[in-house]
Design a protein around this motif. Structure first.
Motif, short mmCIF file in Angstrom:
data_model
loop_
_atom_site.label_atom_id
_atom_site.label_comp_id
_atom_site.label_asym_id
_atom_site.label_seq_id
_atom_site.Cartn_x
_atom_site.Cartn_y
_atom_site.Cartn_z
N ARG A 73 11.28 11.48 7.37
CA ARG A 73 11.16 12.83 7.91
C ARG A 73 12.31 13.73 7.49
O ARG A 73 12.15 14.94 7.34
CB ARG A 73 11.09 12.76 9.44
CG ARG A 73 9.81 12.13 9.96
CD ARG A 73 9.78 12.14 11.47
NE ARG A 73 8.55 11.53 11.98
CZ ARG A 73 8.27 11.41 13.27
NH1 ARG A 73 9.14 11.85 14.18
NH2 ARG A 73 7.15 10.85 13.66
N LYS A 74 13.49 13.15 7.30
CA LYS A 74 14.66 13.96 6.96
C LYS A 74 14.77 14.18 5.45
O LYS A 74 14.88 15.30 4.98
CB LYS A 74 15.92 13.29 7.50
CG LYS A 74 15.99 13.27 9.03
CD LYS A 74 17.29 12.62 9.50
CE LYS A 74 17.37 12.61 11.02
NZ LYS A 74 18.63 11.97 11.50
N THR A 75 14.75 13.07 4.71
CA THR A 75 14.97 13.18 3.26
C THR A 75 13.68 13.44 2.48
O THR A 75 13.73 13.82 1.32
CB THR A 75 15.60 11.88 2.74
OG1 THR A 75 14.67 10.79 2.91
CG2 THR A 75 16.89 11.56 3.50
N LYS A 76 12.53 13.19 3.13
CA LYS A 76 11.21 13.33 2.49
C LYS A 76 11.00 12.33 1.36
O LYS A 76 10.07 12.47 0.58
CB LYS A 76 11.01 14.76 1.95
CG LYS A 76 11.18 15.86 3.00
CD LYS A 76 10.21 15.70 4.15
CE LYS A 76 10.37 16.80 5.19
NZ LYS A 76 9.47 16.62 6.34
N ARG A 77 11.86 11.33 1.30
CA ARG A 77 11.72 10.28 0.29
C ARG A 77 10.94 9.10 0.87
O ARG A 77 10.91 8.92 2.08
CB ARG A 77 13.09 9.83 -0.20
CG ARG A 77 13.86 10.91 -0.95
CD ARG A 77 15.22 10.38 -1.38
NE ARG A 77 15.99 11.38 -2.11
CZ ARG A 77 17.22 11.19 -2.57
NH1 ARG A 77 17.84 10.03 -2.34
NH2 ARG A 77 17.83 12.15 -3.23
#
Length: 660
Positions: free
Chosen positions: A66-70
């Motif tokens: 959710r944060k890095t989208k990785r």
């Protein structure tokens, strides 16, 4: 594996007679209950030994961080194999990936937006979703039992939606009786599961019933998600012990996620899959786990429950990079893929694949065509089950009948004995609006009952038993008679107390409009609940939409004065508007009202009509003031029916398009 020359098989030191009946050695350490159960009548065979092994190879599950989208791995390179008659425990601390692995193995959505790669194999062959559904059952952590049904009815209905129509009634009864007996529920056979109002089974009995109702479908693989959650150690042992009896007796493969079992419950399992942060820490026989961890430097303390030792060893709930726990978990997950145990596991999986290739189609499950229930009979079965629930569980319709009768008495006494004068015209209109609008609004009380049905449907659909069409048809049909009873009782009380037009035809037309209004309102609740299957959200959205329909129905603002946007965007799809118009025509079309004043002083009439000169007002003048035509009743009935059909079809399409 099967020894072809002798016709027997060996599973964890037990011999099988080739019919799924285990022959225990005298040194078998199984608990006494197991021995007693295994020696009982063996005339009923739950399943045939079709699935010899169930394996998975390089199973990975990734989601988007959710944060890095990785991509974020929540299950990493998981391998495993379980043979017929074995029970596997998937263990790990919270967030370790237990349910993720279980869902991935069952070909379910492992997590929201997850991508799953790797192979799931049965008898060495890759097995797809449809075939796995035919050969397995999945028991959720939260049971999908209907509280108002008895134990016997629960298993009977499960058999009715699962067994082929060619299965004789005698065999159905025998299967139900044997399952109830196998799980020790004979004395509770006619006890209801339990509702919020009426107590029924205990927690352990509910868990056993949940498993029994899934086994009636003749599965070869049974997935259990936290089967002991909410139970104390004694009940946990009781539930898993009964499951072990069935697994050993019928060569069933059991794969269960489980959290912090007692030592007695833990020893019932044959194999252990230990996970931490989605990585495998150990996979293998239960009795070899301590030896493996000892070999990599982690010795169990004296008089410690092995299950607690494993979980404490890899518990990452309070993990911080740089501390001992972080280093220990890293060391354990680093050692596992390099261990001889992991290498042997990989060889076992590869051997099952090789054996399948060499055997040709002998072990291929794709050609198996399991018998299924007649799809035309399933809506009937579901309707029968819903009918029992509807009249037996007061929460479904009983409370609503009381609510609507209360509303009828409330309305009847507030608008008591209205007269045929112009002063009572507006109160008559208010009573019509209040009755139709609030009858519709109070349909939100159906939300909790429908969500319970939807929860049951989702569980049965995920096991390949029930489709959205059968569920939708049964739900609609069962509700009709109860809604008619509500409409009739409401009308019987309110209509004559208020003083509406005193003719039989007018009374039954009034009842018809209330009935159509209720059916449309309940259909709206069904659609909203399918779209937003969280109780508070569904309740709020249904209430909001009903508020909208009240606002554009043509009462608060007459149709000829309604803002064009609200008129053309919403009024013409507002079932409350057509019910209101129909009830208005029913009341005012043929009535005449007295004007105020005396002939010598001049009459004062609120509405202009051709009878004003004699101190009268035609009811049609009231309708004209609201922009309501006199000849649209049949059209309005058709439009409400079309709106009802639209709501139901949309709800069906949402169910059909929504993934399990």
């Amino acid at each position: 594996m099967t020894n072809k020359s002798s016709g027997t098989s060996s599973i964890n030191g037990e011999k099988s007679d080739g019919l799924g009946n285990s022959q225990h050695r005298t040194s078998d350490p199984s608990p006494p209950i197991v021995d007693l159960e295994l020696n009982r009548v063996r005339s009923f065979h739950l399943i045939n030994d079709v699935v010899h092994s169930f394996a998975w190879n390089q199973l990975n599950v990734q989601v988007k961080d959710r944060k890095t989208k990785r991509p974020l791995s929540i299950l990493d390179s998981s391998n495993g194999i379980v043979h017929a008659g074995e029970m596997l425990a998937i263990m790990g601390p919270s967030g370790s990936g237990k349910t993720t692995l279980l869902n991935a193995l069952a070909h379910r959505a492992a997590a929201a937006g997850a991508t799953t790669t790797g192979n799931v194999l049965a008898n060495g062959h890759i097995i797809g979703l449809q075939k796995l559904r035919e050969l397995s059952s999945y028991v959720e952590q939260e049971d999908a039992l209907i509280g108002s049904l008895t134990v016997r009815e629960t298993v009977q209905f499960a058999a009715s939606v699962a067994l082929s129509s060619t299965t004789s009634k005698r065999k159905r009864v025998q299967r139900v009786d044997d399952l109830i007996a196998r799980f020790g529920l004979q004395e509770q056979s006619h006890t209801i599961v339990g509702t919020p109002i009426k107590k029924g089974l205990s927690g352990g009995q509910k868990k056993r019933l949940g498993v029994a109702s899934r086994l009636v479908t003749d599965p070869k693989v049974l997935f259990l998600d936290e089967p002991t959650s909410g139970l104390d150690s004694a009940l946990s042992f009781e539930v898993m012990n009964y499951i072990k009896v069935v697994a050993k007796r019928h060569n069933l493969i059991i794969i269960a996620s489980i959290h912090q079992p007692s030592s007695s419950t833990f020893k019932l399992f044959d194999k252990l899959c230990l996970l931490s942060k989605g990585k495998t820490c150990y996979f293998g026989p239960i009795d070899q786990g301590l030896g493996y961890f000892s070999s990599i430097g982690y010795q169990i303390p004296f008089e410690t429950n092995p299950a607690e030792f494993y979980l404490d060893l890899i518990n990452t709930d309070l993990i911080r990079e740089g501390n001992d726990v972080f280093s220990r978990v890293q060391d354990i997950t680093h050692n596992w893929p390099r261990s001889s145990t992991a290498s042997q596991l990989q060889k076992d999986i590869e051997k099952s694949i090789a054996d399948a290739k060499s055997a040709g189609n002998v072990f291929d499950l794709s050609n198996i065509k399991p018998q299924k229930a007649n799809p035309w009979s399933i809506p009937v079965v579901l309707a029968h089950r819903s009918w029992i629930k509807a009249y037996r569980d007061i929460v479904v319709y009983g409370i609503r009948i009381i609510m609507y009768l209360g509303l009828a008495i409330l309305m009847g006494t507030i608008f008591l004995r209205l007269k045929g004068t112009q002063d009572d015209i507006q109160p008559f209109i208010n009573a019509i609006f209040f009755g139709s609008a609030f009858m519709s609004f109070m349909a939100v009380a159906y939300v909790p009952a429908f969500l319970e049905d939807l929860h049951t449907f989702n569980k049965e659909r995920a096991n390949g038993l029930v489709g959205p069409l059968a569920f939708s048809v049964a739900n609609f049909i069962v509700g009709l008679p109860f809604l008619f009873i509500i409409a009739f009782l409401f009308s019987l009380v309110a209509y004559f107390l208020i003083g509406f037009q005193q003719t039989g035809t007018a009374f039954f037309k009034f009842t018809l409009w209330i009935f159509l209004d209720l059916v449309a309102a309940e259909s709206l609740v069904v659609l909203v609940s399918v779209l937003f299957n969280i109780f508070v959200v569904a309740l709020a959205v249904a209430a909001l939409v009903n508020g909208l329909w009240m606002g554009v129905s043509g009462f608060l603002v007459p149709l000829n004065g309604l803002n064009p946007f609200w008129k053309y965007a919403f009024h013409y799809i507002d079932y409350q508007a057509y019910a209101f118009q129909g009830m208005m025509v029913n009341e005012f079309k043929d009535r005449v009202y007295d004007c105020a004043g005396l002939a010598q002083d001049g009459y004062h009439c609120m509405f202009s009509s051709d009878l004003n000169a004699v101190g009268k007002i035609r009811g049609s003048a009231v309708l004209e003031n609201f922009g309501i035509g006199l000849s649209g009743e049949k059209v309005w009935v058709g439009l409400i029916i079309a709106i009802i059909a639209g709501y139901r079809i949309l709800a069906y399409l949402v169910l059909r398009l929504r993934k399990n």
